[in-house]
Design an enzyme around this catalytic site. Structure first.
Site, PDB file in Angstrom:
ATOM      1  N   THR A   1       8.585   7.689  -3.084  1.00 50.40           N
ATOM      2  CA  THR A   1       8.311   7.390  -1.681  1.00 50.40           C
ATOM      3  C   THR A   1       8.496   5.908  -1.377  1.00 50.40           C
ATOM      4  OG1 THR A   1       5.955   7.079  -2.119  1.00 50.40           O
ATOM      5  CG2 THR A   1       6.664   9.284  -1.448  1.00 50.40           C
TER       6      THR A   1
ATOM      7  N   ASN B   1       6.809   2.969   0.250  1.00 48.23           N
ATOM      8  CA  ASN B   1       5.466   2.546   0.647  1.00 48.23           C
ATOM      9  C   ASN B   1       5.632   1.442   1.691  1.00 48.23           C
ATOM     10  OD1 ASN B   1       2.818   1.787   0.849  1.00 48.23           O
ATOM     11  ND2 ASN B   1       2.516   1.365  -1.319  1.00 48.23           N
TER      12      ASN B   1
ATOM     13  N   GLU C   1       3.511   6.375   3.412  1.00 50.69           N
ATOM     14  CA  GLU C   1       4.574   6.558   2.426  1.00 50.69           C
ATOM     15  C   GLU C   1       5.511   7.660   2.898  1.00 50.69           C
ATOM     16  OE1 GLU C   1       3.333   6.487  -1.761  1.00 50.69           O
ATOM     17  OE2 GLU C   1       1.271   6.316  -1.022  1.00 50.69           O
TER      18      GLU C   1
END
Length: 318
Positions: free
Chosen positions: A212, A214, A260
């Site tokens: 992901t 962030n 995220e």
């Protein structure tokens, strides 16, 4: 579109113009009525259109600590206003000294001496000057003295969002805080956006096979309620369907609230240090702590599947 920060940035040879003043956070559909009419009237008169707004939000100066969550940073508002055809955007630094300007002084210093207003266009509840003492009636009264007219636009727009309440930035903030992204989008006329720089996190998503981005969001950003959402991650001009997680990671007892975004089906993305945007389309589910890692992975796979379907359907309908 010209962009000015402070009265001193306005060209000295600036002529007559049509002006509207307001915070215009989010540039939602009600705002679009006023800004659109400002552009239309300016073209009728053959003069430029100008939007005047403030930074920081006046409430932060008048009542420190009361800064509302922002629906869009100034550069995003500028983009949206440019799309509406605005010729110039004036951002006035809102200081303690500026907040002391009387309504009459505000009119003279901003509208008359600098912008040479021909027409001023506002909503019926517009307030300005020290302690918000100025209103549309006062603005109109001084127009006779300073050779400008005032046009009042009824910006009330209603729909399904908020149970039929009039559209407003306050209502959008409430819906975002509740995770009602469809309602927020109805008022904004587009999905709600969050943006910021991608920073390194715990990298648990990468370890699970779902890396992901962030996103370190901008100060005072209106962040949706904790949960999983469908939407899009845009980086380097590329818009990618995404499954988005907002909140603390309950599975690993994390305490930091994060945003995220997992770019669906994308492999090998290196987004660290990039400024990205995240657009929220729809709420998928709330945050949860699962009894096993397999349970978490099953839920994530379902989140991704649902996000893919929701974004595909949205794009197909556009």
């Amino acid at each position: 579109m010209q962009r000015w920060r402070g009265l001193e940035d306005i060209p000295q040879d600036w002529g007559r113009s049509v002006v509207t003043i307001g915070s215009y956070d989010g540039v939602h559909r009600g705002h679009q009525l006023i800004i659109g009419r400002t552009v239309e009237r300016a073209r009728e008169l053959g003069v430029p259109s100008v939007v005047v707004t403030f930074d920081p939000h006046p409430s932060e100066v008048v009542r420190p600590g009361s800064h509302p969550p922002l629906l869009a940073p100034h550069h995003r508002r500028a983009e949206l206003m440019a799309d509406l055809g605005v010729d110039a955007l004036l951002i006035l630094p809102f200081t303690a000294e500026f907040s002391q300007l009387s309504p009459a002084d505000f009119i003279v210093k901003v509208l008359v001496d600098k912008l040479h207003a021909r027409t001023v266009i506002e909503g019926p509840n517009f307030r300005f000057g020290h302690k918000a003492a100025g209103n549309v009636a006062f603005l109109t009264e001084l127009g006779a003295t300073y050779d400008y007219d005032v046009e009042v636009i009824d910006l009330v727009v209603r729909g399904v969002a908020g149970g039929g309440d009039a559209f407003s930035s306050t209502l959008v903030r409430r819906l975002v805080a509740e995770g009602d992204m469809e309602g927020a989008a109805e008022i904004l006329g587009r999905p709600h956006r969050v943006e910021g720089v991608v920073v390194r996190g715990a990298q648990r998503g990468r370890e699970l096979g779902y890396p992901t981005a962030n996103v370190e969001t901008l100060p005072h950003t209106a962040i949706p309620a904790d949960g999983v959402y469908a939407g899009w991650l845009t980086a380097d001009g590329e818009r990618m369907p995404a499954a988005i997680s907002v909140g603390t990671n309950l599975q690993f007892d994390a305490t930091e609230r994060t945003v995220e975004a997992y770019a669906i089906d994308r492999v090998g993305l290196d987004l660290y240090g990039l400024h990205v945007t995240v657009d929220f389309l729809a709420y998928v589910r709330g945050m949860a702590k699962f009894e096993s890692l397999d349970g978490l992975l099953e839920a994530i796979a379902d989140d991704v599947k649902r996000a893919r379907v929701l974004t595909d359907v949205y794009d197909a309908e556009r």
